[in-house]
Design a protein around this motif. Structure first.
Motif, PDB file in Angstrom:
ATOM      1  N   MET A  44       0.816  -1.217   0.000  1.00 36.85           N
ATOM      2  CA  MET A  44       0.000   0.000   0.000  1.00 36.85           C
ATOM      3  C   MET A  44       0.853   1.272   0.000  1.00 36.85           C
ATOM      4  SD  MET A  44      -3.118  -0.609  -0.394  1.00 36.85           S
ATOM      5  CE  MET A  44      -4.170  -2.057  -0.415  1.00 36.85           C
ATOM      6  N   LYS A  45       2.092   1.136  -0.480  1.00 39.46           N
ATOM      7  CA  LYS A  45       2.976   2.292  -0.696  1.00 39.46           C
ATOM      8  C   LYS A  45       3.204   3.101   0.572  1.00 39.46           C
ATOM      9  CE  LYS A  45       3.130   1.243  -5.074  1.00 39.46           C
ATOM     10  NZ  LYS A  45       4.320   0.579  -5.638  1.00 39.46           N
ATOM     11  N   VAL A  47       1.342   3.987   2.950  1.00 42.00           N
ATOM     12  CA  VAL A  47       0.351   5.006   3.304  1.00 42.00           C
ATOM     13  C   VAL A  47       0.056   5.009   4.795  1.00 42.00           C
ATOM     14  CG1 VAL A  47      -1.692   3.547   2.881  1.00 42.00           C
ATOM     15  CG2 VAL A  47      -1.863   6.020   2.650  1.00 42.00           C
ATOM     16  N   ARG A  90      -3.917   0.661   9.489  1.00 42.74           N
ATOM     17  CA  ARG A  90      -4.896   0.737   8.407  1.00 42.74           C
ATOM     18  C   ARG A  90      -6.109  -0.141   8.652  1.00 42.74           C
ATOM     19  NH1 ARG A  90      -5.880   4.847   5.099  1.00 42.74           N
ATOM     20  NH2 ARG A  90      -6.052   4.323   2.887  1.00 42.74           N
ATOM     21  N   SER A 123      -5.226   9.269   2.539  1.00 41.52           N
ATOM     22  CA  SER A 123      -5.929   8.887   1.309  1.00 41.52           C
ATOM     23  C   SER A 123      -5.143   7.874   0.480  1.00 41.52           C
ATOM     24  CB  SER A 123      -6.176  10.129   0.448  1.00 41.52           C
ATOM     25  OG  SER A 123      -6.838  11.133   1.177  1.00 41.52           O
ATOM     26  N   TRP A 124      -5.827   6.848   0.071  1.00 44.99           N
ATOM     27  CA  TRP A 124      -5.313   5.882  -0.897  1.00 44.99           C
ATOM     28  C   TRP A 124      -6.511   5.134  -1.441  1.00 44.99           C
ATOM     29  CZ3 TRP A 124      -1.190   6.441  -3.456  1.00 44.99           C
ATOM     30  CH2 TRP A 124      -0.549   5.389  -4.135  1.00 44.99           C
ATOM     31  N   TRP A 125      -6.319   4.425  -2.547  1.00 42.55           N
ATOM     32  CA  TRP A 125      -7.457   3.803  -3.229  1.00 42.55           C
ATOM     33  C   TRP A 125      -8.177   2.778  -2.365  1.00 42.55           C
ATOM     34  CZ3 TRP A 125      -7.466  -1.410  -3.610  1.00 42.55           C
ATOM     35  CH2 TRP A 125      -6.235  -2.086  -3.537  1.00 42.55           C
ATOM     36  N   ASP A 126      -7.481   2.149  -1.429  1.00 40.89           N
ATOM     37  CA  ASP A 126      -8.077   1.048  -0.677  1.00 40.89           C
ATOM     38  C   ASP A 126      -9.244   1.493   0.197  1.00 40.89           C
ATOM     39  OD1 ASP A 126      -6.175   2.455   0.847  1.00 40.89           O
ATOM     40  OD2 ASP A 126      -5.720   0.740   2.122  1.00 40.89           O
ATOM     41  N   TRP A 160      -8.298  12.816  -4.920  1.00 38.15           N
ATOM     42  CA  TRP A 160      -9.155  11.782  -4.328  1.00 38.15           C
ATOM     43  C   TRP A 160     -10.606  12.243  -4.244  1.00 38.15           C
ATOM     44  CZ3 TRP A 160      -6.873   7.408  -4.662  1.00 38.15           C
ATOM     45  CH2 TRP A 160      -5.487   7.328  -4.545  1.00 38.15           C
ATOM     46  N   ASP A 193      -2.962  12.568 -13.368  1.00 42.47           N
ATOM     47  CA  ASP A 193      -2.724  11.506 -12.399  1.00 42.47           C
ATOM     48  C   ASP A 193      -3.341  10.181 -12.833  1.00 42.47           C
ATOM     49  OD1 ASP A 193      -1.755  11.212  -9.348  1.00 42.47           O
ATOM     50  OD2 ASP A 193      -3.493   9.923  -9.710  1.00 42.47           O
ATOM     51  N   PHE A 195      -4.552   7.784 -11.051  1.00 44.12           N
ATOM     52  CA  PHE A 195      -5.746   7.354 -10.330  1.00 44.12           C
ATOM     53  C   PHE A 195      -7.015   8.016 -10.852  1.00 44.12           C
ATOM     54  CE2 PHE A 195      -2.535   6.079  -7.192  1.00 44.12           C
ATOM     55  CZ  PHE A 195      -2.954   4.784  -6.961  1.00 44.12           C
TER      56      PHE A 195
END
Length: 240
Positions: A44-45, A47, A90, A123-126, A160, A193, A195
């Motif tokens: 998850m980079k 995050v 997380r 913030s992240w896509w997950d 996001w 971007d 995303f």
């Protein structure tokens, strides 16, 4: 009722949140797996840190946490979500997302600023994608006047927030406002971007399951404005 421009979100008092957070932190922490946590964090980079709970384990633990608790009201949902988001690992954020998905019907349009806070924090896509499709989307479906807020979100500088506006109709099927969907895609067609470009393709691909002809016709006219990634994603199941 449009709620764009609402002020800072505060954490309301909630005895239910007190109970859930006490159970949650003990239950999750007792099952932590540090060996799994490191690769999960890397995937998850970085995050956020992780406890190392796999999805099946986490969901089983969550059922234990919520067992026997009453249905929440909006204040309870707000308190649970915001307090989970303040915890670093997380998996606590995932618990909050799952809880909101289950209980979004208990929340009014006034919950939208809370959802925005969650979208724009850690913030992240997950987390963002589930919040977009199941929480923000649920709120808009219940109160179509919130489409005006989505009109503001699609031009937001936060990628996001824009991604959430693109994805909020993912589960609408034949209730999709296609005119808005296509307009949102055009509005962000030049976004740099990954995303956002990916979200354009995804929301079009999902709507193509309901009206493939409309998506093909839209891209026949406008595909030159989109990145190849977005076009490939949009046409993945319906052809050129």
């Amino acid at each position: 009722m449009s709620v764009t421009g609402a002020g800072t979100v505060g954490v309301p008092r909630s005895e239910l949140a007190d109970t859930l957070l006490e159970r949650l932190t003990v239950t999750y922490a007792s099952a932590a797996d540090p060996e799994r946590a490191a690769p999960m964090r890397a995937y998850m980079k970085d995050v956020a840190p992780f406890l190392g709970l796999t999805t099946p384990v986490r969901r089983a633990l969550s059922r234990t946490v919520v067992a026997g608790t009453p249905r929440p009201d909006e204040a309870d949902c707000t308190a649970v979500a915001l307090r989970c988001w303040r915890l670093p690992e997380r998996e606590y954020h995932y618990f909050a997302v799952d809880y909101l998905r289950r209980h979004v019907g208990r929340c009014s349009s006034a919950f939208l600023p809370v959802a925005r806070h969650l979208v724009t924090t850690v913030s992240w896509w997950d987390t963002v994608d589930a919040l977009a499709a199941h929480v923000v989307g649920g709120l808009v479906a219940a109160d179509p006047e919130l489409r005006l807020d989505m009109d503001a979100w699609i031009v937001d500088d936060d990628l996001w927030v824009a991604r959430t506006a693109l994805l909020h109709q993912l589960r609408f099927k034949d209730r999709t406002d296609a005119e808005r969907l296509f307009a949102y895609c055009l509005r962000q067609s030049g976004h740099p971007d990954f995303f956002v470009r990916k979200a354009i393709g995804w929301c079009l691909r999902e709507y193509a399951k309901t009206d493939p002809g409309a998506v093909r016709a839209f891209l026949a006219c406008e595909r030159g404005r989109f990145a190849p990634l977005a076009v490939r994603e949009a046409l993945k199941n319906v052809g050129a």
